[in-house]
Scaffold this motif. Structure first.
Motif, short mmCIF file in Angstrom:
data_model
loop_
_atom_site.label_atom_id
_atom_site.label_comp_id
_atom_site.label_asym_id
_atom_site.label_seq_id
_atom_site.Cartn_x
_atom_site.Cartn_y
_atom_site.Cartn_z
N VAL A 64 26.43 36.09 -0.79
CA VAL A 64 25.59 36.74 0.22
C VAL A 64 24.12 36.57 -0.16
O VAL A 64 23.28 36.27 0.70
N HIS A 65 23.80 36.71 -1.44
CA HIS A 65 22.43 36.54 -1.90
C HIS A 65 21.95 35.11 -1.62
O HIS A 65 20.83 34.90 -1.12
N VAL A 66 22.78 34.12 -1.91
CA VAL A 66 22.42 32.71 -1.67
C VAL A 66 22.21 32.47 -0.18
O VAL A 66 21.23 31.81 0.22
N ALA A 67 23.11 32.98 0.65
CA ALA A 67 22.98 32.78 2.10
C ALA A 67 21.72 33.44 2.64
O ALA A 67 21.03 32.87 3.50
N ARG A 68 21.39 34.62 2.13
CA ARG A 68 20.16 35.29 2.58
C ARG A 68 18.92 34.51 2.15
O ARG A 68 17.94 34.46 2.89
N ARG A 69 18.96 33.94 0.97
CA ARG A 69 17.81 33.14 0.53
C ARG A 69 17.64 31.90 1.39
O ARG A 69 16.52 31.47 1.66
N ALA A 70 18.75 31.33 1.84
CA ALA A 70 18.68 30.11 2.66
C ALA A 70 18.25 30.42 4.09
O ALA A 70 17.44 29.68 4.66
N LEU A 71 18.75 31.51 4.66
CA LEU A 71 18.53 31.79 6.08
C LEU A 71 17.52 32.89 6.36
O LEU A 71 17.09 33.05 7.50
N GLY A 72 17.17 33.66 5.35
CA GLY A 72 16.27 34.79 5.54
C GLY A 72 17.00 36.08 5.22
O GLY A 72 18.22 36.20 5.43
#
Length: 200
Positions: A64-72
């Motif tokens: 979830v942290h990685v996805a938030r960094r990628a997408l906002g």
């Protein structure tokens, strides 16, 4: 459709941002889930079926942290035990356009819907069970729309014309007559006052 890609702020998200492959997989799962939401355990069962619950939960937090960094930071919301993707998904646009086309029965609306189908859903996940049923549904919808457009008798007559951005109002009878005549002749001439919509 046609393979995974993400855009944020008008810019494509580069592959290098996805530090963990499972970050992309989580976004795909959420994008295809009803209402773009999944229970944490559902995501863990798909992404880490062989891990014990504590290890899977830890992995999910990292992903979830990685996805938030990628997408906002606002792209994935966590509400209790639910994960929610906040995004515009091309699959949704295609299905809405298909519904609109079937409601209007307009060849232009059918062509607009078909133009949104850019190819097989997530071909890179061809052998993943979680994508298979949605892939089949979308292919069947595409094929059905193509058949319905053929039935309207407009494919060959109107191929190559630009898509209409809106529809005529109050011209149903004339459009029906035009479709009927266009399906029976190789050359059809429209006459009328300027501004009546002959070119369109």
């Amino acid at each position: 459709l046609g393979g995974f890609a993400a855009v944020t702020g008008g810019e494509p998200v580069p592959e290098t941002v996805w530090r963990l492959r499972k970050g992309r997989e989580l976004v795909k799962l959420l994008a295809l889930a009803r209402g773009h939401r999944l229970h944490r355990e559902q995501a863990m069962d798909v992404l880490w079926p062989d891990r014990d619950p504590r290890a899977a939960a830890n992995n999910l937090n990292q992903v979830v942290h990685v996805a938030r960094r990628a997408l906002g930071a606002d792209a994935i919301a966590v509400r209790g035990e639910l994960l929610l993707l906040v995004a515009d998904v091309d699959v949704d646009r295609f299905e809405r356009a298909a519904s609109d086309a079937r409601r209007s029965r307009s060849p232009a609306a059918y062509r607009a819907a078909l133009s949104l189908y850019r190819g097989e859903l997530l071909p890179e996940n061809r052998y993943d069970d979680w994508a298979e049923s949605r892939r089949d549904e979308l292919e069947q919808l595409h094929d059905a729309l193509t058949g319905e457009l053929d039935e309207l008798g407009a494919v060959d007559v109107l191929r190559g014309l630009p898509l209409d951005t809106s529809s005529f109002v109050g011209r149903e009878r004339e459009l029906a007559e035009l479709r009927r005549l266009a399906g029976r002749t190789r050359l059809l001439t429209l006459v009328g006052a300027g501004g009546a919509g002959k070119t369109r």
